[in-house]
Scaffold this motif. Sequence first.
Motif, PDB file in Angstrom:
ATOM      1  N   LEU A 106       8.442 -17.107 -35.616  1.00 22.45           N
ATOM      2  CA  LEU A 106       8.073 -15.998 -34.679  1.00 22.45           C
ATOM      3  C   LEU A 106       6.542 -16.047 -34.086  1.00 22.45           C
ATOM      4  O   LEU A 106       6.300 -15.457 -33.088  1.00 22.45           O
ATOM      5  CB  LEU A 106       8.350 -14.474 -35.430  1.00 22.45           C
ATOM      6  CG  LEU A 106      10.084 -14.504 -35.461  1.00 22.45           C
ATOM      7  CD1 LEU A 106       9.998 -13.145 -36.510  1.00 22.45           C
ATOM      8  CD2 LEU A 106      10.628 -14.165 -34.203  1.00 22.45           C
ATOM      9  N   TRP A 110       5.065 -16.257 -30.468  1.00 24.63           N
ATOM     10  CA  TRP A 110       3.935 -15.060 -30.036  1.00 24.63           C
ATOM     11  C   TRP A 110       2.871 -15.522 -29.505  1.00 24.63           C
ATOM     12  O   TRP A 110       2.407 -15.465 -28.404  1.00 24.63           O
ATOM     13  CB  TRP A 110       3.787 -14.226 -31.254  1.00 24.63           C
ATOM     14  CG  TRP A 110       2.713 -12.977 -30.909  1.00 24.63           C
ATOM     15  CD1 TRP A 110       3.065 -12.012 -30.019  1.00 24.63           C
ATOM     16  CD2 TRP A 110       1.378 -13.228 -31.475  1.00 24.63           C
ATOM     17  NE1 TRP A 110       1.878 -11.444 -30.020  1.00 24.63           N
ATOM     18  CE2 TRP A 110       0.636 -11.744 -30.893  1.00 24.63           C
ATOM     19  CE3 TRP A 110       0.731 -13.861 -32.458  1.00 24.63           C
ATOM     20  CZ2 TRP A 110      -0.647 -11.611 -31.131  1.00 24.63           C
ATOM     21  CZ3 TRP A 110      -0.540 -13.360 -32.627  1.00 24.63           C
ATOM     22  CH2 TRP A 110      -0.995 -12.074 -32.007  1.00 24.63           C
ATOM     23  N   ASN A 113       3.206 -17.260 -26.139  1.00 24.82           N
ATOM     24  CA  ASN A 113       3.300 -16.037 -25.154  1.00 24.82           C
ATOM     25  C   ASN A 113       4.763 -15.945 -24.645  1.00 24.82           C
ATOM     26  O   ASN A 113       5.021 -15.546 -23.581  1.00 24.82           O
ATOM     27  CB  ASN A 113       2.449 -16.118 -24.087  1.00 24.82           C
ATOM     28  CG  ASN A 113       2.156 -14.821 -23.548  1.00 24.82           C
ATOM     29  OD1 ASN A 113       2.557 -13.731 -23.721  1.00 24.82           O
ATOM     30  ND2 ASN A 113       2.039 -14.844 -22.193  1.00 24.82           N
ATOM     31  N   PHE A 115       7.267 -13.989 -25.926  1.00 24.46           N
ATOM     32  CA  PHE A 115       7.561 -12.607 -26.058  1.00 24.46           C
ATOM     33  C   PHE A 115       6.974 -11.707 -24.873  1.00 24.46           C
ATOM     34  O   PHE A 115       7.722 -11.201 -23.887  1.00 24.46           O
ATOM     35  CB  PHE A 115       7.053 -11.867 -27.342  1.00 24.46           C
ATOM     36  CG  PHE A 115       8.071 -12.680 -28.492  1.00 24.46           C
ATOM     37  CD1 PHE A 115       9.403 -12.620 -28.584  1.00 24.46           C
ATOM     38  CD2 PHE A 115       7.236 -13.053 -29.619  1.00 24.46           C
ATOM     39  CE1 PHE A 115      10.022 -13.346 -29.643  1.00 24.46           C
ATOM     40  CE2 PHE A 115       7.639 -13.431 -30.668  1.00 24.46           C
ATOM     41  CZ  PHE A 115       9.031 -13.781 -30.595  1.00 24.46           C
ATOM     42  N   TRP A 128       1.055  -5.667 -27.003  1.00 20.25           N
ATOM     43  CA  TRP A 128       1.174  -6.160 -28.098  1.00 20.25           C
ATOM     44  C   TRP A 128       2.054  -7.511 -28.057  1.00 20.25           C
ATOM     45  O   TRP A 128       1.854  -8.158 -29.112  1.00 20.25           O
ATOM     46  CB  TRP A 128       1.606  -5.261 -29.523  1.00 20.25           C
ATOM     47  CG  TRP A 128       2.867  -4.566 -28.821  1.00 20.25           C
ATOM     48  CD1 TRP A 128       3.126  -3.325 -28.226  1.00 20.25           C
ATOM     49  CD2 TRP A 128       4.211  -5.088 -29.497  1.00 20.25           C
ATOM     50  NE1 TRP A 128       4.892  -3.137 -28.191  1.00 20.25           N
ATOM     51  CE2 TRP A 128       5.065  -4.032 -29.063  1.00 20.25           C
ATOM     52  CE3 TRP A 128       4.688  -6.124 -30.420  1.00 20.25           C
ATOM     53  CZ2 TRP A 128       6.476  -4.296 -29.512  1.00 20.25           C
ATOM     54  CZ3 TRP A 128       6.061  -6.245 -30.668  1.00 20.25           C
ATOM     55  CH2 TRP A 128       6.918  -5.411 -30.212  1.00 20.25           C
ATOM     56  N   LEU A 129       3.050  -7.469 -27.221  1.00 21.41           N
ATOM     57  CA  LEU A 129       3.628  -8.788 -27.143  1.00 21.41           C
ATOM     58  C   LEU A 129       3.073  -9.897 -26.727  1.00 21.41           C
ATOM     59  O   LEU A 129       3.334 -11.186 -26.793  1.00 21.41           O
ATOM     60  CB  LEU A 129       5.098  -8.409 -26.223  1.00 21.41           C
ATOM     61  CG  LEU A 129       6.204  -7.925 -27.062  1.00 21.41           C
ATOM     62  CD1 LEU A 129       7.216  -7.631 -25.878  1.00 21.41           C
ATOM     63  CD2 LEU A 129       6.514  -8.496 -28.225  1.00 21.41           C
ATOM     64  N   ARG A 130       1.726  -9.644 -25.958  1.00 28.14           N
ATOM     65  CA  ARG A 130       1.159 -10.755 -25.194  1.00 28.14           C
ATOM     66  C   ARG A 130       0.125 -11.549 -26.517  1.00 28.14           C
ATOM     67  O   ARG A 130      -0.158 -11.002 -27.392  1.00 28.14           O
ATOM     68  CB  ARG A 130       0.132 -10.217 -24.274  1.00 28.14           C
ATOM     69  CG  ARG A 130       0.918  -9.764 -22.937  1.00 28.14           C
ATOM     70  CD  ARG A 130       0.034  -9.610 -21.651  1.00 28.14           C
ATOM     71  NE  ARG A 130       0.104  -8.185 -21.415  1.00 28.14           N
ATOM     72  CZ  ARG A 130      -0.668  -7.228 -21.327  1.00 28.14           C
ATOM     73  NH1 ARG A 130      -1.901  -7.605 -21.847  1.00 28.14           N
ATOM     74  NH2 ARG A 130      -0.422  -6.004 -21.361  1.00 28.14           N
ATOM     75  N   THR A 131       0.085 -12.890 -26.179  1.00 28.61           N
ATOM     76  CA  THR A 131      -0.793 -13.648 -26.843  1.00 28.61           C
ATOM     77  C   THR A 131      -2.207 -13.224 -27.059  1.00 28.61           C
ATOM     78  O   THR A 131      -2.779 -12.894 -25.880  1.00 28.61           O
ATOM     79  CB  THR A 131      -0.346 -14.950 -26.671  1.00 28.61           C
ATOM     80  OG1 THR A 131      -1.163 -16.057 -27.850  1.00 28.61           O
ATOM     81  CG2 THR A 131      -0.933 -15.490 -25.286  1.00 28.61           C
TER      82      THR A 131
END
Length: 135
Positions: A106, A110, A113, A115, A128-131
């Motif tokens: 995971l 993440w 990127n 997600f 918050w999903l962006r790296t």
Amino acid sequence: MLDRLAQRWGFAAKIRGNPTLRLLFRIAVGVIGGLVLALGVVLIPYPGPGWLVVFAGLAILATEFSWAGKALAFAKSKYDAWTHWLRRQHWALRWGVLAATGLIVLLTLWLLNVFGMIAGWFDLDLPWLRTPFSR
């Protein structure tokens, strides 16, 4: 089996008899085996055949490089020792290793990127999903 086919068609004799072809063949084996090995190392923590790809890369390299054959035997023995040790452990430790592996997967997804990219496909703006590398 491949050696027998190569001998039947005369490839092995042609390659061994010509120093330039021999060098080009060794370079090709080194590049292909190295790429397969590198891909396998990247795939190790992910579900699927990561270790199988590592062993395949080493096996490709071992056809031309003796050090790769030794590394293949060493890696296989360590892998077998690890799996035998893990099988003897309590279920909680085995689940802990599985959970740690899942967290590593995971985290790397993440950081790469994945997600954020998938959220973009669905027009979801979830920062918050962006790296942190894309900010």
